[in-house]
Design a protein around this motif. Structure first.
Motif, PDB file in Angstrom:
ATOM      1  N   THR A   1      26.923 -38.048  -7.083  1.00 35.27           N
ATOM      2  CA  THR A   1      27.248 -36.783  -7.739  1.00 35.27           C
ATOM      3  C   THR A   1      27.383 -35.663  -6.722  1.00 35.27           C
ATOM      4  OG1 THR A   1      26.100 -37.464  -9.764  1.00 35.27           O
ATOM      5  CG2 THR A   1      26.428 -35.095  -9.439  1.00 35.27           C
TER       6      THR A   1
ATOM      7  N   GLU B   1      30.614 -36.344  -4.550  1.00 34.30           N
ATOM      8  CA  GLU B   1      31.859 -36.028  -5.253  1.00 34.30           C
ATOM      9  C   GLU B   1      32.048 -34.522  -5.384  1.00 34.30           C
ATOM     10  OE1 GLU B   1      31.484 -38.181  -8.874  1.00 34.30           O
ATOM     11  OE2 GLU B   1      32.360 -40.032  -8.043  1.00 34.30           O
ATOM     12  N   ALA B   2      30.944 -33.795  -5.587  1.00 38.97           N
ATOM     13  CA  ALA B   2      31.044 -32.339  -5.669  1.00 38.97           C
ATOM     14  C   ALA B   2      31.511 -31.750  -4.344  1.00 38.97           C
ATOM     15  CB  ALA B   2      29.701 -31.741  -6.070  1.00 38.97           C
ATOM     16  N   GLU B   3      30.920 -32.209  -3.243  1.00 39.38           N
ATOM     17  CA  GLU B   3      31.328 -31.728  -1.922  1.00 39.38           C
ATOM     18  C   GLU B   3      32.774 -32.105  -1.628  1.00 39.38           C
ATOM     19  OE1 GLU B   3      29.836 -29.872   0.187  1.00 39.38           O
ATOM     20  OE2 GLU B   3      27.761 -29.796  -0.503  1.00 39.38           O
TER      21      GLU B   3
ATOM     22  N   SER C   1      35.192 -32.612  -3.749  1.00 40.65           N
ATOM     23  CA  SER C   1      36.084 -31.795  -4.561  1.00 40.65           C
ATOM     24  C   SER C   1      36.231 -30.393  -3.981  1.00 40.65           C
ATOM     25  CB  SER C   1      35.559 -31.730  -5.992  1.00 40.65           C
ATOM     26  OG  SER C   1      36.358 -30.902  -6.800  1.00 40.65           O
TER      27      SER C   1
ATOM     28  N   ALA D   1      29.349 -26.103  -4.837  1.00 35.78           N
ATOM     29  CA  ALA D   1      28.877 -27.454  -5.157  1.00 35.78           C
ATOM     30  C   ALA D   1      28.093 -27.467  -6.459  1.00 35.78           C
ATOM     31  CB  ALA D   1      28.024 -27.997  -4.016  1.00 35.78           C
TER      32      ALA D   1
ATOM     33  N   LYS E   1      30.518 -27.464  -9.340  1.00 38.72           N
ATOM     34  CA  LYS E   1      31.160 -28.769  -9.524  1.00 38.72           C
ATOM     35  C   LYS E   1      30.214 -29.764 -10.176  1.00 38.72           C
ATOM     36  CE  LYS E   1      35.381 -28.303  -8.264  1.00 38.72           C
ATOM     37  NZ  LYS E   1      36.461 -28.549  -9.265  1.00 38.72           N
ATOM     38  N   VAL E   2      28.953 -29.760  -9.772  1.00 45.77           N
ATOM     39  CA  VAL E   2      27.977 -30.642 -10.414  1.00 45.77           C
ATOM     40  C   VAL E   2      27.833 -30.287 -11.887  1.00 45.77           C
ATOM     41  CG1 VAL E   2      25.538 -31.292 -10.498  1.00 45.77           C
ATOM     42  CG2 VAL E   2      26.706 -31.128  -8.294  1.00 45.77           C
TER      43      VAL E   2
ATOM     44  N   GLU F   1      29.961 -29.096 -13.874  1.00 42.63           N
ATOM     45  CA  GLU F   1      31.116 -29.500 -14.675  1.00 42.63           C
ATOM     46  C   GLU F   1      30.895 -30.845 -15.353  1.00 42.63           C
ATOM     47  OE1 GLU F   1      34.736 -29.578 -12.499  1.00 42.63           O
ATOM     48  OE2 GLU F   1      34.707 -27.441 -12.003  1.00 42.63           O
ATOM     49  N   LYS F   2      30.151 -31.741 -14.714  1.00 42.00           N
ATOM     50  CA  LYS F   2      29.949 -33.080 -15.249  1.00 42.00           C
ATOM     51  C   LYS F   2      28.588 -33.251 -15.917  1.00 42.00           C
ATOM     52  CE  LYS F   2      33.079 -35.381 -12.026  1.00 42.00           C
ATOM     53  NZ  LYS F   2      33.255 -36.500 -11.080  1.00 42.00           N
TER      54      LYS F   2
ATOM     55  N   PRO G   1      22.187 -27.313  -5.093  1.00 42.68           N
ATOM     56  CA  PRO G   1      22.965 -28.522  -5.371  1.00 42.68           C
ATOM     57  C   PRO G   1      22.092 -29.748  -5.610  1.00 42.68           C
ATOM     58  CG  PRO G   1      23.971 -27.294  -3.573  1.00 42.68           C
ATOM     59  CD  PRO G   1      22.654 -26.630  -3.857  1.00 42.68           C
TER      60      PRO G   1
ATOM     61  N   ALA H   1      22.043 -31.790  -9.080  1.00 38.98           N
ATOM     62  CA  ALA H   1      22.487 -33.183  -9.114  1.00 38.98           C
ATOM     63  C   ALA H   1      21.421 -34.095  -9.715  1.00 38.98           C
ATOM     64  CB  ALA H   1      22.856 -33.648  -7.713  1.00 38.98           C
TER      65      ALA H   1
END
Length: 415
Positions: A117, A120-122, A124, A187, A190-191, A193-194, A211, A215
């Motif tokens: 997680t 993938e955030a980094e 993106s 970051a 982005k975390v 978001e999911k 982050p 996560a």
């Protein structure tokens, strides 16, 4: 159902999560695999945060030459997430390190999911692929110890369910290796978001949600707007590094038994449109036509439109990912010029099972499906015969549908 609830009104970080789990009753001895693999120790100590006693956790290099060394020794309040302990590593190096710890399969899977997680955030944020990501603060020993320590302690507590209230991200700006960014950092966004939970700004101008903390909770916790109904069995506070004016920098964890709640929840979007010139046959068929596009529920309500014209309000519940397709189908079926979409956090969903009972009518046996609804403790609170089955038996036997449904429910209760 045993539940662990995090109260994130002053944010969350990796060490705060570890501290909160320890304070709630987790056994620090389960942290051994992390200490031996990374050659570090967890410094665990009671600290005061705005008159709240909390558990502070610091990860420090293990000095075996110190005869007075204590694994659960004095907490070093000087550590910050940006400093980090030990080397920084690539995403693959972190995964290999976790896999070398000899963890239980469930613990290892959760730890790897958390780092995936983060990776993938980094990736993106920086427009890179996962394999090329190099962690900086997150790849340091203390961050790895926070992540793996959190899942080890969570496994020790072994709750059936983990939830968190909305997490406060803070405000202002944060200094990062790539420059200065507004809080929450890229970051963290982005975390989130999911994640199943939500974030909110404030209550202070500082970074409150890291982050790593985001996560961990994205992988292990569901979101809830308020703390669930719990018979509290344990609780505690994990201390953050900051001293905030008027706000204790702590993360609270509450462990308890939840009874009577629905079994799960799922994210939904509510679609609405007003119509005033649709034939009743079209309105009546929306249950079937919209279900094919992903609708979970369709309700048609009478309404008074402009100039007192009679009309209808059509409300549809669907998953967020199906909203576009369902809205397009609703527009095509009704000819409406606009569909309103209202995001909702979630809807609670009961546990559902189907059982079949047999009833005798005029000497013949007929099967009727019964829909069983239960809460999160497995207690059944409703049993409803399926209408279509009851209607088919009624047509064949001449009995009323109401009579068939009553006999089917009675047969199920006798069983």
């Amino acid at each position: 159902m045993s539940t662990l609830a995090f109260d994130g009104r002053t944010g969350a970080s990796g060490d705060m999560i570890v501290g909160a789990l320890l304070a709630a009753g987790a056994d620090p001895d389960v942290l051994g695999p992390v200490e031996s693999t990374l050659d570090v120790r967890y410094g665990i100590d009671d600290v005061m945060k705005n008159d709240i006693r909390a558990t502070g956790v610091d990860v420090v290099r293990d000095d075996r030459s110190d005869p007075g060394h204590d694994r659960h020794g004095e907490h070093d309040q000087g550590r910050t997430h940006a400093e980090g302990t030990g080397p920084h590593r690539s995403y693959r190096e972190v995964c290999e390190l976790v896999e070398s710890m000899g963890l239980a399969s469930e613990v290892e899977a959760d730890a790897l999911a958390i780092f995936e997680t983060l990776g993938e955030a980094e990736a993106s944020v920086h427009g890179a692929d996962l394999d090329s990501i190099h962690f900086h603060e997150v790849g340091a020993d203390d961050a790895i110890a926070d992540v793996v320590g959190a899942v080890l302690l969570l496994a020790d507590l072994d709750p059936d369910r983990v939830v968190t209230t909305p997490l406060s991200a803070g405000g202002g700006v944060v200094e990062m290796s790539h420059g200065t960014y507004p809080v929450p950092g890229p970051a963290v966004v982005k975390v989130a978001e999911k994640a199943d939970w939500s974030i909110r700004g404030g209550p202070v101008e500082a970074e409150l949600l890291t982050p790593t903390g985001a996560a961990i909770l994205a992988v292990v916790a569901e979101g809830c707007e308020t703390l669930p109904d719990l018979r509290v069995e344990g609780s505690g506070y994990g201390a953050g590094d900051r001293d905030l004016d008027g706000h204790p920098n702590v993360l609270r964890a509450i462990v308890g038994d939840a009874h009577g709640n629905h079994a799960s929840h799922e994210g939904i979007t509510v679609l609405e449109t007003n119509v005033d010139d649709i034939p009743p046959e079209i309105l009546g068929g929306l249950q079937d036509t919209l279900a094919g596009a992903g609708a979970r529920d369709v309700t048609v309500l009478p309404a008074t439109m402009k100039k007192s014209r009679p009309g209808h309000l059509v409300k549809v519940i669907c998953r967020p990912e199906d909203a576009r397709a369902v809205a397009r189908k609703l527009a095509a079926e009704t000819g409406t010029l606009g569909v309103r979409a209202t995001p909702a956090t979630h809807r609670w969903v009961a546990g559902r099972e189907i059982e079949t009972v047999s009833i005798a009518v005029d000497g013949e046996d007929y099967g009727i499906a019964i829909k069983i609804a239960s809460d999160d403790s497995g207690e059944v609170y409703d049993a409803s015969p399926e209408y279509d089955d009851a209607a088919a038996v009624a047509r064949e036997t001449g009995a009323t549908i109401r009579e068939v449904m009553a006999r089917a429910e009675s047969a199920w209760r006798e069983l």
